[in-house]
Design a protein around this motif. Structure first.
Motif, PDB file in Angstrom:
ATOM      1  N   GLY A 107      -0.220   2.794   1.087  1.00  0.00           N
ATOM      2  CA  GLY A 107       0.860   1.913   1.562  1.00  0.00           C
ATOM      3  C   GLY A 107       1.352   0.971   0.490  1.00  0.00           C
ATOM      4  N   LYS A 109       1.898  -2.250   0.698  1.00  0.00           N
ATOM      5  CA  LYS A 109       1.289  -3.586   0.624  1.00  0.00           C
ATOM      6  C   LYS A 109       0.189  -3.608  -0.431  1.00  0.00           C
ATOM      7  N   ALA A 216      10.867  -0.642   0.435  1.00  0.00           N
ATOM      8  CA  ALA A 216      10.186  -0.102   1.626  1.00  0.00           C
ATOM      9  C   ALA A 216      11.163   0.229   2.763  1.00  0.00           C
TER      10      ALA A 216
HETATM   11  N1  PLP Z   1       7.022  -4.187   1.564  1.00  0.00           N
HETATM   12  C1  PLP Z   1       7.740  -4.859   2.470  1.00  0.00           C
HETATM   13  C2  PLP Z   1       8.979  -5.539   2.023  1.00  0.00           C
HETATM   14  C3  PLP Z   1       7.334  -4.921   3.794  1.00  0.00           C
HETATM   15  O1  PLP Z   1       8.053  -5.609   4.684  1.00  0.00           O
HETATM   16  C4  PLP Z   1       6.144  -4.255   4.176  1.00  0.00           C
HETATM   17  C5  PLP Z   1       5.651  -4.301   5.558  1.00  0.00           C
HETATM   18  O2  PLP Z   1       6.080  -4.989   6.410  1.00  0.00           O
HETATM   19  C6  PLP Z   1       5.438  -3.594   3.209  1.00  0.00           C
HETATM   20  C7  PLP Z   1       5.895  -3.569   1.920  1.00  0.00           C
HETATM   21  C8  PLP Z   1       4.132  -2.952   3.556  1.00  0.00           C
HETATM   22  O3  PLP Z   1       4.262  -1.613   3.719  1.00  0.00           O
HETATM   23  P1  PLP Z   1       3.017  -0.695   4.014  1.00  0.00           P
HETATM   24  O4  PLP Z   1       2.899  -0.553   5.482  1.00  0.00           O
HETATM   25  O5  PLP Z   1       3.373   0.591   3.322  1.00  0.00           O
HETATM   26  O6  PLP Z   1       1.812  -1.310   3.407  1.00  0.00           O
END
Ligand code: PLP
Length: 397
Positions: A107, A109, A216
């Motif tokens: 992910g 994050k 994202a």
């Molecule tokens: N980047 C942004 C701008 C987000 O808003 C989010 C999740 O809300 C993420 C990354 C996280 O994404 P992931 O679920 O792939 O960790």
């Protein structure tokens, strides 16, 4: 004695969404019969695409036979998924990437936070304000942000995105080494045109700045003039790392899959970091992600995105018809609502919760320039979205 990383102690103890959860829980205790409509947390609600489910079932079956069993996979991701990403997300937009430039992960994050591992602690950083809190908090953990004074970190250059600049930020007044950009933006739901993004890439090229570009929410872009990837801008491969996620594109918030593009010039250290600290995303997950790019998968995923974007349209029109000022929602699943009568973000949050039973996210939780705003998400159920707008109309009449 083991000493801790003291930078962690600088972080505020509570996280925005746990503060919201506490307030919602106390409301529920005192109003057990009331139906709350949640438009706060940015999590999806619709089921996974049938093509993804089918691919994941098949992947489970693969693991049941000796011939098709998969143990540890490549830390960078399986080539079946990397090839599909390069072909569908980039080549189709005229961006040419090599397989070694794409790193599949669990992910965006984690990647947005972990990327700091390969960068010195004394790099200066610039962030959009307001923005997704992970960029700042992970830099706090690495000691790059200085101290918190009046809600701002002393060593962070904040780049305001407000009504005053029509959410099109100015280049930072002071040069930074690392710049975090997020488009379509969480929380404002606003975007940059190709020309506007070009300005940032040229700035990075001229000033030797590394851009961390989080896209994202690119799948929600409806306007053909808005770039989906920073690499659509000439020269960006020299200065930008791009983060992508299957979370909002294809409902993978619970499954966990994303990827990061680290161009050749920059990627040896990231590869080393991942090979040391990460053991790959599961085979089942990656087969599911691959199915997002199948003919059926593309259609099904687009249908779900259209569902959320129809919610966004209903919300934007509904809020405007109530006389409220609202931004975003055209190319992103987020709406950025200006609080009426100059109320603070938290005051308006409380009023919405107690008087309308709608949960939003206070804008100030995303940065000082978010004060006076509230973020609403379009990820809800259609009936709830319609009911929320009806409640607001009645409340504001
Ligand atoms: N980047 C942004 C701008 C987000 O808003 C989010 C999740 O809300 C993420 C990354 C996280 O994404 P992931 O679920 O792939 O960790």
């Amino acid at each position: 004695m083991a000493l801790i990383n003291e930078h962690f102690l600088k972080l505020q103890s509570s996280y925005l969404f746990s503060d919201i959860a506490k307030k919602v829980n106390s409301f529920k205790v005192t109003h057990p019969k009331d139906k709350i409509i949640r438009m706060g947390i940015g999590d999806v609600t619709q089921p996974l695409a049938p093509a993804v489910i089918e691919a994941m079932h098949k992947a489970v079956d693969d693991l049941a036979s000796t011939e098709n069993f998969h143990g540890y996979g490549p830390e960078q991701g399986y080539s079946f998924l990397i090839d599909a990403i390069i072909k569908n997300d980039y080549a189709s937009r005229g961006v040419f990437l090599e397989p070694g430039e794409v790193f599949v992960s669990d992910g965006a994050k984690s990647d947005c936070g972990n990327i700091g591992d390969i960068l010195r602690h004394d790099n200066s950083i610039g962030v959009l304000d307001p923005v997704y809190p992970v960029y700042i908090d992970s830099n706090v953990m690495s000691g790059r942000t200085g101290v918190l004074e009046d809600g701002k970190w002393s060593d962070v250059v904040y780049i305001p995105c407000t009504e005053a600049n029509n959410f099109t930020p100015e280049l930072p007044a002071r040069r930074v080494d690392i710049l975090h950009l997020c488009y379509p933006n969480n929380p404002t739901g606003t975007t940059l045109t190709k020309d506007e993004l070009k300005k940032w890439v040229n700035y990075a090229l001229a000033n030797d700045v590394l851009i961390m570009y989080d896209s994202a929410y690119e799948a929600y872009i409806q306007d053909p003039n808005i770039p989906h990837s920073i690499y659509e801008i000439k020269g960006a491969k020299k200065v930008a790392i791009e983060f992508r996620s299957f979370s909002k594109t294809a409902g993978f918030t619970g499954i966990r899959c994303g990827y990061t593009v680290v161009p050749k010039q920059l990627n040896k250290l990231w590869n080393r970091r991942q090979c040391t600290k990460f053991n790959g995303t599961s085979y089942i997950t990656q087969r599911g992600a691959e199915a997002v790019y199948s003919t059926a998968g593309k259609q099904q995923v687009t249908a779900t995105i259209n569902y959320y974007m129809t919610n966004a349209k209903i919300m934007k029109e509904g809020l405007q018809n109530c006389g409220l000022t609202v931004y975003g929602g055209d190319n992103a699943p987020y709406l950025w609502l200006k609080t009426p009568d100059g109320l603070s973000s938290w005051k308006f949050f409380d009023k919405l919760l107690y008087e309308v039973k709608i949960v939003g996210t206070p804008g100030v939780g995303f940065g000082p320039s978010g004060e006076g705003y509230l973020r609403l998400t379009a990820f809800g159920d259609r009936d709830d979205t319609l009911e929320a707008m009806a409640r607001l109309r009645k409340w504001l009449r």
